[in-house]
Design a protein around this motif. Structure first.
Motif, PDB file in Angstrom:
ATOM      1  N   GLY A   2       0.811  -1.213   0.000  1.00 47.49           N
ATOM      2  CA  GLY A   2       0.000   0.000   0.000  1.00 47.49           C
ATOM      3  C   GLY A   2       0.844   1.263   0.000  1.00 47.49           C
ATOM      4  N   GLY A   3       1.977   1.226   0.706  1.00 43.29           N
ATOM      5  CA  GLY A   3       2.873   2.378   0.735  1.00 43.29           C
ATOM      6  C   GLY A   3       3.488   2.643  -0.627  1.00 43.29           C
ATOM      7  N   ALA A   4       3.786   1.573  -1.362  1.00 39.83           N
ATOM      8  CA  ALA A   4       4.356   1.733  -2.705  1.00 39.83           C
ATOM      9  C   ALA A   4       3.336   2.344  -3.651  1.00 39.83           C
ATOM     10  CB  ALA A   4       4.836   0.386  -3.235  1.00 39.83           C
ATOM     11  N   VAL A   5       2.102   1.903  -3.547  1.00 34.84           N
ATOM     12  CA  VAL A   5       1.048   2.468  -4.397  1.00 34.84           C
ATOM     13  C   VAL A   5       0.791   3.920  -4.024  1.00 34.84           C
ATOM     14  CG1 VAL A   5      -1.387   2.283  -5.024  1.00 34.84           C
ATOM     15  CG2 VAL A   5       0.007   0.226  -4.850  1.00 34.84           C
ATOM     16  N   ALA A  44       9.000   0.280  -7.153  1.00 35.11           N
ATOM     17  CA  ALA A  44       8.544  -0.256  -5.875  1.00 35.11           C
ATOM     18  C   ALA A  44       7.321  -1.144  -6.052  1.00 35.11           C
ATOM     19  CB  ALA A  44       8.231   0.883  -4.903  1.00 35.11           C
ATOM     20  N   VAL A  45       6.436  -0.787  -6.977  1.00 32.67           N
ATOM     21  CA  VAL A  45       5.243  -1.607  -7.210  1.00 32.67           C
ATOM     22  C   VAL A  45       5.603  -2.882  -7.962  1.00 32.67           C
ATOM     23  CG1 VAL A  45       3.039  -1.651  -8.434  1.00 32.67           C
ATOM     24  CG2 VAL A  45       3.673   0.362  -7.124  1.00 32.67           C
ATOM     25  N   GLU A  55      11.216  -1.773  -0.179  1.00 32.64           N
ATOM     26  CA  GLU A  55      11.464  -0.748   0.846  1.00 32.64           C
ATOM     27  C   GLU A  55      12.469   0.284   0.369  1.00 32.64           C
ATOM     28  OE1 GLU A  55      10.070  -0.130   3.810  1.00 32.64           O
ATOM     29  OE2 GLU A  55       8.633  -1.695   3.320  1.00 32.64           O
ATOM     30  N   ARG A  56      13.496  -0.164  -0.322  1.00 32.49           N
ATOM     31  CA  ARG A  56      14.510   0.770  -0.818  1.00 32.49           C
ATOM     32  C   ARG A  56      13.913   1.728  -1.840  1.00 32.49           C
ATOM     33  NH1 ARG A  56      19.373  -1.662  -3.993  1.00 32.49           N
ATOM     34  NH2 ARG A  56      17.583  -2.202  -5.247  1.00 32.49           N
ATOM     35  N   LEU A  58      10.806   2.411  -2.228  1.00 35.85           N
ATOM     36  CA  LEU A  58       9.772   3.193  -1.546  1.00 35.85           C
ATOM     37  C   LEU A  58      10.398   4.402  -0.861  1.00 35.85           C
ATOM     38  CD1 LEU A  58       6.793   3.282  -0.797  1.00 35.85           C
ATOM     39  CD2 LEU A  58       7.317   1.872   1.163  1.00 35.85           C
ATOM     40  N   ARG A  59      11.517   4.209  -0.186  1.00 40.32           N
ATOM     41  CA  ARG A  59      12.225   5.345   0.442  1.00 40.32           C
ATOM     42  C   ARG A  59      12.688   6.341  -0.606  1.00 40.32           C
ATOM     43  NH1 ARG A  59      14.795   1.288   3.539  1.00 40.32           N
ATOM     44  NH2 ARG A  59      16.610   1.464   2.170  1.00 40.32           N
ATOM     45  N   TYR A  60      13.235   5.847  -1.700  1.00 42.19           N
ATOM     46  CA  TYR A  60      13.690   6.737  -2.772  1.00 42.19           C
ATOM     47  C   TYR A  60      12.523   7.541  -3.345  1.00 42.19           C
ATOM     48  CZ  TYR A  60      18.059   4.041  -2.926  1.00 42.19           C
ATOM     49  OH  TYR A  60      19.252   3.435  -2.632  1.00 42.19           O
ATOM     50  N   SER A  61      11.399   6.880  -3.548  1.00 43.47           N
ATOM     51  CA  SER A  61      10.238   7.558  -4.125  1.00 43.47           C
ATOM     52  C   SER A  61       9.714   8.649  -3.197  1.00 43.47           C
ATOM     53  CB  SER A  61       9.140   6.544  -4.436  1.00 43.47           C
ATOM     54  OG  SER A  61       8.028   7.188  -5.008  1.00 43.47           O
ATOM     55  N   TRP A  62       9.608   8.349  -1.907  1.00 43.41           N
ATOM     56  CA  TRP A  62       9.126   9.373  -0.968  1.00 43.41           C
ATOM     57  C   TRP A  62      10.125  10.506  -0.834  1.00 43.41           C
ATOM     58  CZ3 TRP A  62       4.412  10.241  -0.158  1.00 43.41           C
ATOM     59  CH2 TRP A  62       3.489   9.227  -0.054  1.00 43.41           C
ATOM     60  N   ALA A  63      11.415  10.205  -0.905  1.00 40.28           N
ATOM     61  CA  ALA A  63      12.422  11.270  -0.861  1.00 40.28           C
ATOM     62  C   ALA A  63      12.290  12.176  -2.077  1.00 40.28           C
ATOM     63  CB  ALA A  63      13.820  10.666  -0.792  1.00 40.28           C
ATOM     64  N   CYS A  64      12.072  11.594  -3.244  1.00 43.42           N
ATOM     65  CA  CYS A  64      11.875  12.401  -4.454  1.00 43.42           C
ATOM     66  C   CYS A  64      10.594  13.215  -4.361  1.00 43.42           C
ATOM     67  CB  CYS A  64      11.836  11.508  -5.692  1.00 43.42           C
ATOM     68  SG  CYS A  64      13.424  10.815  -6.143  1.00 43.42           S
TER      69      CYS A  64
END
Length: 89
Positions: A2-5, A44-45, A55-56, A58-64
């Motif tokens: 869900g976090g990736a989506v 991530a998806v 997870e890696r 996902l962190r990169y995506s949220w940082a961007c």
């Protein structure tokens, strides 16, 4: 998952800013499109079975996404100041 989506949806929603900038005739807003955030969100998806990679990415995506939000504000403040100056004359 869900976090990736969610990260991918937020990254896709961030395309509203360049689209609005293009609509207003400010082509340089296309230069700050959140392409890395979208790419990391897709990765991530797609990497569903491997939890460490999800997870890696996902962190990169949220940082961007966060960096894009900060960059959008930095671009938006001068545009708003310019609009106030133009409208006040």
């Amino acid at each position: 998952m869900g976090g990736a989506v969610a990260a991918l949806v937020v990254a896709l929603l961030s395309l509203v800013v360049p689209a609005l900038g293009l609509y207003l005739g400010m082509w340089f807003f296309l230069l700050v499109a959140n392409v890395p955030g979208i790419g990391f969100g897709i990765m991530a998806v797609v990497r569903n079975p491997d939890a460490a990679e999800v997870e890696r990415f996902l962190r990169y995506s949220w940082a961007c996404n966060f960096a894009y939000a900060v960059l959008s504000v930095v671009f938006l403040i001068p545009i708003m100041v310019l609009a106030v100056i133009i409208l006040s004359v």
